[in-house]
Design a protein around this motif. Structure first.
Motif, PDB file in Angstrom:
ATOM      1  N   ILE A   1      -4.427  -3.602   0.603  1.00 35.56           N
ATOM      2  CA  ILE A   1      -3.472  -4.050   1.626  1.00 35.56           C
ATOM      3  C   ILE A   1      -2.054  -3.737   1.179  1.00 35.56           C
ATOM      4  CG2 ILE A   1      -2.611  -6.054   2.899  1.00 35.56           C
ATOM      5  CD1 ILE A   1      -5.343  -7.350   2.543  1.00 35.56           C
ATOM      6  N   SER A   2      -1.791  -3.946  -0.105  1.00 35.62           N
ATOM      7  CA  SER A   2      -0.467  -3.673  -0.657  1.00 35.62           C
ATOM      8  C   SER A   2      -0.090  -2.206  -0.501  1.00 35.62           C
ATOM      9  CB  SER A   2      -0.446  -4.070  -2.141  1.00 35.62           C
ATOM     10  OG  SER A   2       0.805  -3.784  -2.714  1.00 35.62           O
ATOM     11  N   ILE A   3      -1.044  -1.313  -0.710  1.00 31.87           N
ATOM     12  CA  ILE A   3      -0.788   0.131  -0.576  1.00 31.87           C
ATOM     13  C   ILE A   3      -0.402   0.476   0.857  1.00 31.87           C
ATOM     14  CG2 ILE A   3      -1.887   2.413  -0.653  1.00 31.87           C
ATOM     15  CD1 ILE A   3      -3.573   1.306  -3.011  1.00 31.87           C
ATOM     16  N   VAL A   4      -1.137  -0.086   1.814  1.00 29.53           N
ATOM     17  CA  VAL A   4      -0.843   0.166   3.231  1.00 29.53           C
ATOM     18  C   VAL A   4       0.549  -0.344   3.593  1.00 29.53           C
ATOM     19  CG1 VAL A   4      -1.540  -0.350   5.603  1.00 29.53           C
ATOM     20  CG2 VAL A   4      -3.286   0.122   3.869  1.00 29.53           C
ATOM     21  N   LEU A   5       0.864  -1.561   3.135  1.00 30.23           N
ATOM     22  CA  LEU A   5       2.167  -2.153   3.443  1.00 30.23           C
ATOM     23  C   LEU A   5       3.321  -1.372   2.805  1.00 30.23           C
ATOM     24  CD1 LEU A   5       1.392  -5.977   3.075  1.00 30.23           C
ATOM     25  CD2 LEU A   5       1.693  -4.677   5.187  1.00 30.23           C
TER      26      LEU A   5
ATOM     27  N   ALA B   1       7.935  -8.942 -13.178  1.00 25.51           N
ATOM     28  CA  ALA B   1       7.663  -8.393 -11.855  1.00 25.51           C
ATOM     29  C   ALA B   1       8.444  -9.132 -10.769  1.00 25.51           C
ATOM     30  CB  ALA B   1       6.160  -8.460 -11.560  1.00 25.51           C
ATOM     31  N   ILE B   2       8.548 -10.445 -10.915  1.00 22.21           N
ATOM     32  CA  ILE B   2       9.318 -11.233  -9.943  1.00 22.21           C
ATOM     33  C   ILE B   2      10.793 -10.836  -9.991  1.00 22.21           C
ATOM     34  CG2 ILE B   2      10.086 -13.558  -9.328  1.00 22.21           C
ATOM     35  CD1 ILE B   2       7.380 -14.586 -10.319  1.00 22.21           C
ATOM     36  N   GLY B   3      11.300 -10.589 -11.201  1.00 22.83           N
ATOM     37  CA  GLY B   3      12.685 -10.151 -11.344  1.00 22.83           C
ATOM     38  C   GLY B   3      12.930  -8.827 -10.639  1.00 22.83           C
ATOM     39  N   LEU B   4      11.984  -7.893 -10.761  1.00 23.11           N
ATOM     40  CA  LEU B   4      12.106  -6.608 -10.073  1.00 23.11           C
ATOM     41  C   LEU B   4      12.045  -6.797  -8.553  1.00 23.11           C
ATOM     42  CD1 LEU B   4       9.850  -4.393 -12.367  1.00 23.11           C
ATOM     43  CD2 LEU B   4      12.343  -4.504 -12.327  1.00 23.11           C
ATOM     44  N   ALA B   5      11.221  -7.749  -8.114  1.00 20.40           N
ATOM     45  CA  ALA B   5      11.135  -8.015  -6.670  1.00 20.40           C
ATOM     46  C   ALA B   5      12.460  -8.565  -6.142  1.00 20.40           C
ATOM     47  CB  ALA B   5      10.001  -9.015  -6.397  1.00 20.40           C
TER      48      ALA B   5
ATOM     49  N   SER C   1       7.451   0.793  -5.238  1.00 19.78           N
ATOM     50  CA  SER C   1       6.086   1.274  -5.018  1.00 19.78           C
ATOM     51  C   SER C   1       5.417   1.704  -6.318  1.00 19.78           C
ATOM     52  CB  SER C   1       6.087   2.449  -4.028  1.00 19.78           C
ATOM     53  OG  SER C   1       6.818   3.544  -4.556  1.00 19.78           O
ATOM     54  N   ASN C   2       6.176   1.782  -7.417  1.00 18.82           N
ATOM     55  CA  ASN C   2       5.572   2.167  -8.696  1.00 18.82           C
ATOM     56  C   ASN C   2       4.523   1.155  -9.150  1.00 18.82           C
ATOM     57  OD1 ASN C   2       6.577   0.683 -11.466  1.00 18.82           O
ATOM     58  ND2 ASN C   2       8.055   0.425  -9.814  1.00 18.82           N
ATOM     59  N   ILE C   3       4.660  -0.107  -8.677  1.00 20.59           N
ATOM     60  CA  ILE C   3       3.647  -1.116  -9.013  1.00 20.59           C
ATOM     61  C   ILE C   3       2.305  -0.746  -8.396  1.00 20.59           C
ATOM     62  CG2 ILE C   3       3.017  -3.542  -8.805  1.00 20.59           C
ATOM     63  CD1 ILE C   3       5.314  -3.144 -10.658  1.00 20.59           C
ATOM     64  N   VAL C   4       2.350  -0.282  -7.151  1.00 19.84           N
ATOM     65  CA  VAL C   4       1.131   0.154  -6.466  1.00 19.84           C
ATOM     66  C   VAL C   4       0.551   1.383  -7.151  1.00 19.84           C
ATOM     67  CG1 VAL C   4       0.199   1.011  -4.287  1.00 19.84           C
ATOM     68  CG2 VAL C   4       1.908  -0.803  -4.271  1.00 19.84           C
ATOM     69  N   MET C   5       1.415   2.334  -7.500  1.00 22.16           N
ATOM     70  CA  MET C   5       0.947   3.552  -8.182  1.00 22.16           C
ATOM     71  C   MET C   5       0.344   3.216  -9.542  1.00 22.16           C
ATOM     72  SD  MET C   5       3.965   6.270  -7.303  1.00 22.16           S
ATOM     73  CE  MET C   5       4.500   6.558  -5.603  1.00 22.16           C
ATOM     74  N   THR C   6       0.922   2.222 -10.221  1.00 11.48           N
ATOM     75  CA  THR C   6       0.374   1.792 -11.504  1.00 11.48           C
ATOM     76  C   THR C   6      -1.046   1.273 -11.338  1.00 11.48           C
ATOM     77  OG1 THR C   6       2.580   1.193 -12.316  1.00 11.48           O
ATOM     78  CG2 THR C   6       0.697   0.216 -13.452  1.00 11.48           C
TER      79      THR C   6
ATOM     80  N   THR D   1       6.554  -7.647   0.366  1.00 11.19           N
ATOM     81  CA  THR D   1       5.246  -8.284   0.546  1.00 11.19           C
ATOM     82  C   THR D   1       4.171  -7.558  -0.252  1.00 11.19           C
ATOM     83  OG1 THR D   1       5.884  -8.957   2.785  1.00 11.19           O
ATOM     84  CG2 THR D   1       3.534  -9.026   2.236  1.00 11.19           C
ATOM     85  N   SER D   2       4.207  -6.223  -0.195  1.00  9.21           N
ATOM     86  CA  SER D   2       3.224  -5.433  -0.950  1.00  9.21           C
ATOM     87  C   SER D   2       3.394  -5.664  -2.444  1.00  9.21           C
ATOM     88  CB  SER D   2       3.367  -3.946  -0.623  1.00  9.21           C
ATOM     89  OG  SER D   2       4.559  -3.410  -1.182  1.00  9.21           O
ATOM     90  N   PHE D   3       4.638  -5.802  -2.876  1.00  5.58           N
ATOM     91  CA  PHE D   3       4.951  -6.062  -4.275  1.00  5.58           C
ATOM     92  C   PHE D   3       4.333  -7.395  -4.712  1.00  5.58           C
ATOM     93  CE2 PHE D   3       7.437  -7.017  -7.966  1.00  5.58           C
ATOM     94  CZ  PHE D   3       7.878  -5.800  -8.462  1.00  5.58           C
ATOM     95  N   ILE D   4       4.506  -8.417  -3.882  1.00  2.93           N
ATOM     96  CA  ILE D   4       3.981  -9.747  -4.206  1.00  2.93           C
ATOM     97  C   ILE D   4       2.456  -9.730  -4.282  1.00  2.93           C
ATOM     98  CG2 ILE D   4       3.754 -12.116  -3.347  1.00  2.93           C
ATOM     99  CD1 ILE D   4       6.603 -11.768  -2.159  1.00  2.93           C
ATOM    100  N   LEU D   5       1.821  -9.021  -3.339  1.00  2.94           N
ATOM    101  CA  LEU D   5       0.364  -8.947  -3.324  1.00  2.94           C
ATOM    102  C   LEU D   5      -0.182  -8.275  -4.577  1.00  2.94           C
ATOM    103  CD1 LEU D   5      -0.405  -8.004   0.406  1.00  2.94           C
ATOM    104  CD2 LEU D   5      -0.776 -10.208  -0.715  1.00  2.94           C
ATOM    105  N   ILE D   6       0.517  -7.228  -5.026  1.00  2.00           N
ATOM    106  CA  ILE D   6       0.004  -6.460  -6.163  1.00  2.00           C
ATOM    107  C   ILE D   6       0.195  -7.192  -7.483  1.00  2.00           C
ATOM    108  CG2 ILE D   6       2.040  -5.130  -6.844  1.00  2.00           C
ATOM    109  CD1 ILE D   6      -1.410  -3.602  -6.277  1.00  2.00           C
ATOM    110  N   ILE D   7       1.184  -8.109  -7.548  1.00  2.00           N
ATOM    111  CA  ILE D   7       1.451  -8.805  -8.814  1.00  2.00           C
ATOM    112  C   ILE D   7       0.784 -10.171  -8.871  1.00  2.00           C
ATOM    113  CG2 ILE D   7       3.660  -7.624  -9.115  1.00  2.00           C
ATOM    114  CD1 ILE D   7       5.064 -10.224  -8.305  1.00  2.00           C
ATOM    115  N   LEU D   8       0.005 -10.527  -7.829  1.00  2.00           N
ATOM    116  CA  LEU D   8      -0.708 -11.798  -7.880  1.00  2.00           C
ATOM    117  C   LEU D   8      -1.572 -11.848  -9.139  1.00  2.00           C
ATOM    118  CD1 LEU D   8      -1.948 -12.385  -4.211  1.00  2.00           C
ATOM    119  CD2 LEU D   8      -0.302 -13.760  -5.472  1.00  2.00           C
TER     120      LEU D   8
END
Length: 361
Positions: free
Chosen positions: A177-181, A300-304, A154-159, A335-342
């Protein structure tokens, strides 16, 4: 025909390199987390000592940068060497190149930064780095490694949220959407681990860790110079290791004397301590290489990939059971991770399409 063959071969090499770096980021992150989890023993509970030990190992970045200087010398060093020291020995050329490389890295906070400003910046980033990693290791006392890895994503969303506030980044709909997920995913994971004091404490700790990690990233973007080279981050981490070594040891001593943390030279699992520290160091190096050689998106993909990999390690080696709640929560977080790194260009395109549709209406 030969040009097509060369292009195809180049693409294959790039793909292989990207895949290797993605797996490198995922494996080193998961392995470092698992080793940190294994530092806990019946008579050993010392998350701050564990992180203190790991952080001072960051000083090894200095010799690593010395090696990098061989392959990525600065333009200034090349000019100086070719115009003034053409007949000098390899050693003298290398030492001069090393000097200019470190000099270049020292401009991370600006060309005209004073020593006082650099010192304050190092202390500031040391505090953020220590808090993020200490809380991360502390959360492993209450939660299994797979849960910590999933919630920490979730640190990606917080970033993104901090970037909106501090960097005035553009607003996009997909991150919302990513935050909600991600919020729903964290709730489901906690539900899967049962609502008790330990699990709630662990979730609070890992979310706090994610926040300080995000603050570190956004602060680096805000205060570092533009077009900052990735290995500048290794230079900063090396100085964080130095500052931690000299200024954080009283905290280690106080925690040990007051028995906030329980450990002794004989009871500490030194194999896991060294393993955690070296794997964390390796992860930072792999990330720096990935940022230099391939698309930053690979990091980011590696972290996912680390999320399901960590769960798999828990099941195979620690006998953990995977519940439906945890699978669903991890899927939502992923899913939220993928959305945020698009890529931002995709988000801009979607935003433009939405605006054009609204204008037509």
């Amino acid at each position: 025909m030969s040009e097509v063959h060369v292009n195809k071969r180049g693409k294959n090499v790039n793909f292989a390199l990207s895949l290797t770096l993605v797996l490198g980021v995922a494996i080193t992150w998961v392995a470092a987390t698992q080793f940190s989890k294994s530092t806990y023993r019946p008579k050993v509970s010392a998350p701050f000592f564990t992180e203190y030990f790991s952080t001072i190992m960051c000083m090894l970045n200095f010799p690593i940068l010395a090696i990098i200087a061989i392959f990525y010398p600065s333009n200034k060093s090349n000019t100086e060497i070719t115009t003034q020291n053409q007949k000098s020995s390899f050693l003298s050329k290398y030492l001069e190149r090393l000097y200019y490389t470190f000099q270049e890295c020292s401009t991370i906070f600006g060309l005209n930064s004073s020593k006082k400003k650099c010192f304050c910046m190092v202390i500031y980033f040391s505090v953020l780095y220590l808090l993020a990693n200490y809380l991360y290791v502390f959360s492993l006392k209450y939660l299994n490694a797979g849960t910590v890895t999933a919630v920490f994503s979730s640190n990606i969303v917080m970033t993104y949220l901090l970037s909106l506030i501090l960097l005035k980044d553009d607003f996009f709909f997909l991150p919302i959407i990513s935050i909600v997920l991600s919020t729903a995913g964290a709730v489901l994971i906690v539900a899967g681990d049962d609502f008790n004091f330990g699990s709630i404490t662990g979730i609070v700790l890992v979310l706090s860790s994610a926040f300080f990690s995000a603050a570190y990233k956004v602060s680096f973007t805000k205060f570092a110079i533009e077009n900052c080279k990735p290995f500048y981050g290794l230079f900063l981490l090396a100085w964080i290791g130095v500052s931690t070594c000299f200024f954080a040891w009283p905290i280690v001593a106080i925690f040990r004397i007051t028995k906030v943390e329980q450990w002794s030279i004989e009871t500490v699992a030194w194999g896991y301590q060294y393993g955690s520290a070296l794997l964390g160091l390796t992860m930072n190096i792999v990330i720096a290489i990935a940022l230099v050689t391939v698309n930053p998106l690979m990091v980011a993909i590696g972290l996912a990939f680390g999320i399901p990999l960590s769960d798999a390690v828990d099941v195979i080696f620690r006998g953990q059971k995977i519940t439906l709640y945890k699978v669903s929560g991890s899927a939502l977080l992923l899913t939220s991770f993928i959305l945020i790194i698009l890529p931002k260009r995709w988000q801009i395109k979607l935003k433009t399409m939405k605006t054009s549709v609204q204008n037509k209406d």
